[in-house]
Design a protein around this motif. Sequence first.
Motif, PDB file in Angstrom:
ATOM      1  N   TRP A   1       0.905  -1.204  -0.113  1.00 51.31           N
ATOM      2  CA  TRP A   1      -0.105  -0.066  -0.085  1.00 51.31           C
ATOM      3  C   TRP A   1       0.735   1.304  -0.005  1.00 51.31           C
ATOM      4  O   TRP A   1       0.497   2.083  -0.717  1.00 51.31           O
ATOM      5  CB  TRP A   1      -0.916  -0.031   1.121  1.00 51.31           C
ATOM      6  CG  TRP A   1      -1.949   1.059   1.244  1.00 51.31           C
ATOM      7  CD1 TRP A   1      -3.155   1.113   0.680  1.00 51.31           C
ATOM      8  CD2 TRP A   1      -1.778   2.489   1.883  1.00 51.31           C
ATOM      9  NE1 TRP A   1      -3.777   2.440   0.775  1.00 51.31           N
ATOM     10  CE2 TRP A   1      -2.963   3.238   1.359  1.00 51.31           C
ATOM     11  CE3 TRP A   1      -0.759   3.049   2.617  1.00 51.31           C
ATOM     12  CZ2 TRP A   1      -3.000   4.502   1.978  1.00 51.31           C
ATOM     13  CZ3 TRP A   1      -0.940   4.437   2.710  1.00 51.31           C
ATOM     14  CH2 TRP A   1      -2.186   5.376   2.460  1.00 51.31           C
TER      15      TRP A   1
ATOM     16  N   MET B   1     -11.212  -3.306  -1.112  1.00 48.28           N
ATOM     17  CA  MET B   1     -10.806  -1.950  -0.629  1.00 48.28           C
ATOM     18  C   MET B   1      -9.518  -1.605  -1.672  1.00 48.28           C
ATOM     19  O   MET B   1      -8.738  -2.175  -1.850  1.00 48.28           O
ATOM     20  CB  MET B   1     -10.491  -1.918   0.880  1.00 48.28           C
ATOM     21  CG  MET B   1      -9.352  -2.871   1.332  1.00 48.28           C
ATOM     22  SD  MET B   1      -9.976  -4.279   1.876  1.00 48.28           S
ATOM     23  CE  MET B   1      -8.644  -4.885   2.763  1.00 48.28           C
TER      24      MET B   1
ATOM     25  N   GLN C   1      -8.582   4.579  -0.361  1.00 50.10           N
ATOM     26  CA  GLN C   1      -8.606   4.243   1.043  1.00 50.10           C
ATOM     27  C   GLN C   1      -7.430   3.746   1.396  1.00 50.10           C
ATOM     28  O   GLN C   1      -6.456   3.297   0.766  1.00 50.10           O
ATOM     29  CB  GLN C   1      -9.630   2.927   1.279  1.00 50.10           C
ATOM     30  CG  GLN C   1     -11.029   3.365   0.796  1.00 50.10           C
ATOM     31  CD  GLN C   1     -11.985   2.042   0.853  1.00 50.10           C
ATOM     32  OE1 GLN C   1     -11.513   1.024   0.171  1.00 50.10           O
ATOM     33  NE2 GLN C   1     -13.179   2.079   1.513  1.00 50.10           N
TER      34      GLN C   1
ATOM     35  N   PHE D   1      -5.520   0.645   3.675  1.00 53.12           N
ATOM     36  CA  PHE D   1      -6.224  -0.738   4.079  1.00 53.12           C
ATOM     37  C   PHE D   1      -4.902  -1.386   4.243  1.00 53.12           C
ATOM     38  O   PHE D   1      -3.845  -1.213   3.965  1.00 53.12           O
ATOM     39  CB  PHE D   1      -6.827  -1.287   3.049  1.00 53.12           C
ATOM     40  CG  PHE D   1      -6.218  -1.310   1.881  1.00 53.12           C
ATOM     41  CD1 PHE D   1      -5.628  -2.499   1.326  1.00 53.12           C
ATOM     42  CD2 PHE D   1      -6.338  -0.193   0.970  1.00 53.12           C
ATOM     43  CE1 PHE D   1      -5.351  -2.411   0.026  1.00 53.12           C
ATOM     44  CE2 PHE D   1      -6.073  -0.365  -0.349  1.00 53.12           C
ATOM     45  CZ  PHE D   1      -5.136  -1.481  -0.909  1.00 53.12           C
TER      46      PHE D   1
ATOM     47  N   THR E   1      -3.963  -6.236   5.612  1.00 51.36           N
ATOM     48  CA  THR E   1      -4.521  -7.169   6.134  1.00 51.36           C
ATOM     49  C   THR E   1      -3.201  -7.909   7.008  1.00 51.36           C
ATOM     50  O   THR E   1      -2.100  -8.142   6.467  1.00 51.36           O
ATOM     51  CB  THR E   1      -4.591  -8.393   4.983  1.00 51.36           C
ATOM     52  OG1 THR E   1      -5.547  -7.872   3.963  1.00 51.36           O
ATOM     53  CG2 THR E   1      -4.990  -9.693   5.254  1.00 51.36           C
TER      54      THR E   1
ATOM     55  N   ARG F   1      -8.421  -7.158   8.637  1.00 48.57           N
ATOM     56  CA  ARG F   1      -8.286  -5.953   7.832  1.00 48.57           C
ATOM     57  C   ARG F   1      -8.584  -4.646   8.765  1.00 48.57           C
ATOM     58  O   ARG F   1      -9.466  -4.886   9.134  1.00 48.57           O
ATOM     59  CB  ARG F   1      -9.169  -6.181   6.665  1.00 48.57           C
ATOM     60  CG  ARG F   1      -8.720  -7.207   5.616  1.00 48.57           C
ATOM     61  CD  ARG F   1      -9.862  -7.578   4.508  1.00 48.57           C
ATOM     62  NE  ARG F   1      -9.336  -8.278   3.376  1.00 48.57           N
ATOM     63  CZ  ARG F   1     -10.312  -8.791   2.631  1.00 48.57           C
ATOM     64  NH1 ARG F   1     -11.661  -8.466   2.720  1.00 48.57           N
ATOM     65  NH2 ARG F   1     -10.084  -9.571   1.603  1.00 48.57           N
TER      66      ARG F   1
ATOM     67  N   ILE G   1      -9.511  -0.821   7.581  1.00 48.31           N
ATOM     68  CA  ILE G   1     -10.074   0.149   6.443  1.00 48.31           C
ATOM     69  C   ILE G   1      -9.981   1.538   6.792  1.00 48.31           C
ATOM     70  O   ILE G   1     -10.762   1.693   7.763  1.00 48.31           O
ATOM     71  CB  ILE G   1     -11.107  -0.368   5.712  1.00 48.31           C
ATOM     72  CG1 ILE G   1     -11.254  -1.783   5.186  1.00 48.31           C
ATOM     73  CG2 ILE G   1     -11.414   0.333   4.508  1.00 48.31           C
ATOM     74  CD1 ILE G   1     -12.407  -2.491   5.045  1.00 48.31           C
TER      75      ILE G   1
END
Length: 472
Positions: A38, A337, A341, A343, A345, A392, A394
């Motif tokens: 991300w 997602m 956003q 996010f 995991t 997760r 978010i």
Amino acid sequence: MNDFLFDMIVSEVEDAVGRENCSTRTIDKITHSVDYFWLSRMWADRGLRMPEADIIASPANAKETSAILKIANYYKIPVTTWGAGGGTQGGAIPVCGGIVLDTKRMNQIFEVNEQGMYIECGTGAIYKHVEWAANERGYATMHYPSSLTCSTVGGFLAHRGIGVCSTKYGKIDDMVLQMEVVLPNGDIIYTSPAPKHAAGPDLNQIFIGSEGTLGIMTKAQMRIFQQPESRKFRGFLFHNMTDAFQAGRELLQKFKPSVMRLYDEAETSSLIKDIVGVSKPGAFMNIAIEGVAEMVDLEEKILLSTFQKYGAEDLGSEYGEKWWKEKITFFYPGHMMDLPQMFGTMDTIAPYDKIEKIYWAMKEAVETNFPMARFIAHFSHWYEWGCMIYDRFIIDDVPKDPHEALRLHNAIWSCGVRTALANGGVINDHHGVGLKLGRLMKEQYGPAMQVFEGIKKQLDPNGILNPYKLGL
């Protein structure tokens, strides 16, 4: 490094792999600087440049890989292995520049050995292509992760990946027989011809999960399985998570389903409702049973009687079959997602006596310390002794400043993973550690970290392979 020496090194790499398989173009360097991590995507989305390699090299085999590593060792140049760029932990990002070794030319299917029950393939092969090769002969790999169509064999091996049928067939490390590996000094080695033996530690397990820090896997023999004669699905709705864990634990003492997937109430009321169509409140669990038809019928009876004891509502086969059909749809745009956003995991794994405690502790820690975050989870992979949480967070309202966004992202990860560690979990189950979580390795292992560091120092004394990944 001056221009003259750089050009000399580039000419050596071109000699090793062919000029057409070596690039210093800006577009190629940018392409190999952003994976599915991300932070890398956010950084690029905000108009910033991620760390880039100086040279992109694409070897065709172990011999060419060896030549690159010998050049890199001589000049002490970092080498980062790149598969298909689908990793989420920043493991393939060349944070120290140097050479990115792109494995996708090592994509051959060398043999489908029906007698030995394996496929021998290059680690640059997309796993779906390996599955198709097995299917053409009436077999299957039984390794079906969400990134099946866009990740390589080597990528799954490097991060100890897992697929939806793991409860019956195991993780990627259970599916490997033998591997060809190029060591940091350029030596080409082969692990033992069978993975289960008493001739010392299993060399496969030293390199699997090492994320390109100890060697480069170039070829692998992956197990294949006969297609099941019968495969049945069953959907259930539990009133609470405790009953679901107890039911799952008891079932795994009796037989192994291929798929066993439990969703908390938050995911049941969102993803499961949208894709599978379950609209009732509760925690949804999907079970798949497969194999010889007579055994499947018997196991289905055991499943129904076991889950009935824990008050599970039997939803029949329709929801389970739809889940199987849409199992990758969960990760497509519109359901998964995505930017803008924030996010992540934070998958962890633990025995049954700890797993529910970890779930509630992580949920409380994340949502209390970061009230802007939503925490949802499902439990994807189950064993006789425990299961894992695919948990997760978010956030919709993300800081505009990339530096602040980075700090928030890392703070949430540190909070969640440290909570898992404090309650008996691990840093990560199957996405890997990479750059994202390396700082937490010593917190999990303490003095035991010297074992990893000792292996790294012995195999890679110049520290050229994938620096700053896996806490090494």
